[in-house]
Write a protein that holds these residues in place. Structure first.
Motif, short mmCIF file in Angstrom:
data_model
loop_
_atom_site.label_atom_id
_atom_site.label_comp_id
_atom_site.label_asym_id
_atom_site.label_seq_id
_atom_site.Cartn_x
_atom_site.Cartn_y
_atom_site.Cartn_z
N GLY A 153 0.81 -1.21 0.00
CA GLY A 153 0.00 0.00 0.00
C GLY A 153 0.85 1.26 0.00
N ASP A 154 1.95 1.25 0.75
CA ASP A 154 2.82 2.43 0.79
C ASP A 154 3.53 2.62 -0.54
N SER A 157 1.08 4.00 -2.89
CA SER A 157 0.79 5.41 -2.61
C SER A 157 1.88 6.32 -3.17
N ASN A 161 -0.52 8.46 -5.42
CA ASN A 161 -0.90 9.68 -4.70
C ASN A 161 0.20 10.73 -4.70
N THR A 231 -0.68 8.86 4.78
CA THR A 231 -1.50 8.43 3.65
C THR A 231 -1.05 7.07 3.14
N GLY A 232 0.26 6.85 3.06
CA GLY A 232 0.78 5.56 2.65
C GLY A 232 0.38 4.45 3.61
N ASN A 235 -3.28 3.63 3.09
CA ASN A 235 -3.47 2.83 1.88
C ASN A 235 -3.06 1.38 2.11
N ILE A 238 -5.83 -0.31 4.02
CA ILE A 238 -7.01 -0.56 3.18
C ILE A 238 -6.75 -1.73 2.23
N GLU A 239 -5.55 -1.75 1.64
CA GLU A 239 -5.22 -2.84 0.72
C GLU A 239 -5.25 -4.18 1.46
#
Length: 619
Positions: A153-154, A157, A161, A231-232, A235, A238-239
């Protein structure tokens, strides 16, 4: 350092950037004419209105002299700066010409701005496109260990993002920052010509606003770095929850997942709020300074008109110039927040681009002929983490066409051997030979093209079943795809689907079961007919009946090819030519199924355990 690297991304587009600067200067120059022309129009109207109140035939000097004689010196000073012609009124012809010229100036300026905007968009999109290519190429060069240490996820991101945020910063920098700087300089030059005293008043606001913006933005940068780092993490969470949503629900951990999401979301909220609050202080502080200057200009300008030093039109123009001067200062103050956010994202992107890559390919790689499949692990040592050895001094030989089964408890290093053969990781010691050649001296792509891998994770991409089977051979005909599907029992269930081989699926699809997904990956390996096979728990998701059919199909696939079968289910490896037992990174037993059972060692115990009931194992 980060800003310098960002400038390096713009360097290949310096011709277009020069064009943007030229168009921006042209736009600024035309806009600088506007207030001056409006001031001239104001003077024409004022002079005409005043002139109509005096008899024709007299002169401007007569009117001013009479005013001074009447003790009306202030009004006389005001009239002295106008083109007063008693009795003539407003010169509408001259006024019309001025307004038409003004309209033309603004139309041409708008055209320059439109052209410049298109160039800016083109530059930004090209830069971001190139940066995405760099990130994509970098991801393909990163070692597997990088993804072991960093969450998907990071990484995602940073590649999405952060690049999107950096794109906004580039758009802002090229679209507004350059214009703001040149507008300030151009307006200042014009104001110095009109009134150096008034210009000096406005000039005092520049260092004050700059210091305010610098002090506040320095405090904001760490907050933006925290925001994008959080944010990372969000994410990544969430992933993780999305890919395992069935397990989260199955184990009743939805509330825990929601609570963890709330924690990450709250951390992001706090970081984002602090960053935005700090940068939000810049605009009101800068605007207070510029508004104060606006008041001073209006007061001092009125006094200058009263003294006859400036005309009313000049003061009007100067007030407009002061607004043109103040607006980019406030804009620059606002930009600083976005720029700090962009720099924080750029730092995260560059950290990814600077991450340690897998070892470089040899300058002159060995390119063996057709692979026979003679594989030798010669005193191989490997560890995932420094100081924690996993495999030490392991030696193993697989003859051409031989089926070698690797069994052992979880964590023994079985899958690691397959990863080392594929060069997903590099050895810490020893070497692996393929037909007498050290695979470290071979090109990775060439090596992997000779090996077919079927892992325990049945990975499928968004596409049809036929496309998934032909992933390794995109040029395969439909007949070849169907033949591979029949050989691996895929054809048996494909016809139950609404679109057959054209059924669209992906890794998260519910159209096919987990076992059917694994069969599709087996068909994929069957189609490419590699020289070597690595089957890592390839039948772990298949029922007993289907397993028997697949084993029969795999025997035909393995003919003439060396095959490494990594398995927990010992029933799948009974017919292997060689079975090796791993434990704690060492080979502790080797032989055929019958020989290992006769030895009554670890393999015999594993075999007995696999045949025992759960009650037997507990007791």
């Amino acid at each position: 350092m980060t800003a310098r690297r960002l400038a390096g991304l713009l360097r290949p587009h310096r011709v277009l950037i020069a064009a943007v600067v030229v168009l921006g200067l042209a736009w600024i120059g035309l806009n600088l004419l506007g207030p001056k022309l409006l001031g001239y129009a104001t003077d024409l109207i004022f002079a005409g209105l005043v002139s109509s109140g005096y008899p024709a035939g007299s002169s401007k000097e007569d009117v001013i002299g009479q005013l001074r004689a009447d003790g009306r010196d202030t009004l006389a000073n005001v009239f002295s700066t106008t083109d007063l012609v008693p009795g003539e009124g407003v010169d509408f012809a001259a006024l019309g010409v001025v307004l038409l010229v003004l309209l033309g100036v603004y139309l041409v300026a708008a055209g320059f701005m439109l052209w410049r905007g298109r160039l800016v968009a083109a530059i930004v999109q090209r830069v971001v496109r190139g940066l995405r290519k760099q990130v994509d190429a970098k991801l393909s060069r990163l070692p597997m260990s990088h993804f072991d240490r960093n969450s998907g996820g990071d990484v995602l991101s940073r590649a999405t993002n952060d690049i999107d945020n950096l794109q906004q910063s580039f758009q802002l920098t090229l679209g507004q920052l350059i214009n703001s700087v040149f507008t300030i300089l151009g307006v200042l030059a014009v104001m110095l010509v009109i009134s150096p005293a008034l210009a000096l008043i406005l000039l005092l606001s520049v260092p004050v606003a700059a210091v305010i913006a610098w002090v506040i933005s320095k405090r904001a940068q760490p907050r933006f770095a925290e925001q994008w780092g959080t944010t990372g993490s969000l994410n990544a969470h969430i992933e993780q929850i999305y890919t395992g949503h069935s397990l989260v629900k199955g184990f009743g951990r939805r509330e825990l997942a929601e609570r963890e999401f709330d924690e990450h979301n709250e951390a992001l909220y706090r970081a984002g709020s602090r960053a935005q609050f700090i940068t939000g202080m810049i605009e009101p502080a800068a605007r207070f300074v510029t508004d104060l200057n606006y008041v001073l200009v209006a007061v001092v300008g009125a006094l200058r008109v009263a003294s006859g030093s400036l005309s009313i039109g000049d003061v009007q123009a100067f007030i407009q110039y002061s607004q043109m001067f103040s607006r980019p200062i406030v804009d620059l103050a606002n930009f600083s927040g976005q720029l700090q956010s962009g720099l924080a994202s750029a730092k995260r992107i560059f950290e990814l681009l600077d991450a340690e890559e897998q070892s470089a390919e040899v300058s002159q790689p060995v390119r063996p002929g057709p692979t026979r499949g003679h594989v030798v692990f010669d005193r191989v040592s490997f560890r995932y983490l420094p100081g924690k050895p996993l495999i030490e001094e392991l030696s193993l030989t697989a003859a051409p066409g031989q089926v070698v089964a690797i069994v052992g408890p979880t964590g023994a290093g079985k899958t690691t051997l397959g990863n080392l053969l594929m060069r997903f990781y590099e050895l810490d010691g020893g070497r692996i030979l393929l037909d007498g050649e050290d695979i470290a001296r071979m090109d990775r792509e060439d090596l992997r093209s000779r090996i077919g891998l079927v892992s325990q994770d049945a990975w499928l991409f968004h596409g049809t079943i036929a496309e998934n089977i032909a992933y390794g051979r995109p040029d395969a005909t439909r007949a070849e795809v169907v033949a591979a599907a029949k050989a691996t029992c895929v054809d048996r269930f494909v016809h139950t689907l609404p679109d057959g081989y054209d059924t669209v699926l992906d890794d998260e699809t519910s159209t096919v079961s987990a076992g059917e997904k694994q069969l599709i990956t087996l068909a994929r390996a069957f189609l490419i007919r590699p020289s070597l096979l690595v089957l890592d728990e390839a039948t772990s998701s298949i029922d007993t009946k289907t397993e028997a059919l697949v084993q029969h199909a795999m025997r035909s696939l393995r003919e003439g090819r060396t095959c490494f079968v990594i398995a927990h289910r010992l029933s799948t490896v009974r017919d292997a030519d060689l079975i090796v037992v791993m434990e704690n990174g060492h080979l502790i037993e080797r032989g055929t199924h019958a020989e290992l059972l006769a030895a009554d060692g670890t393999y015999a115990r594993l075999h007995a355990a696999s045949s025992a009931t759960p009650v037997d194992l507990i007791s």
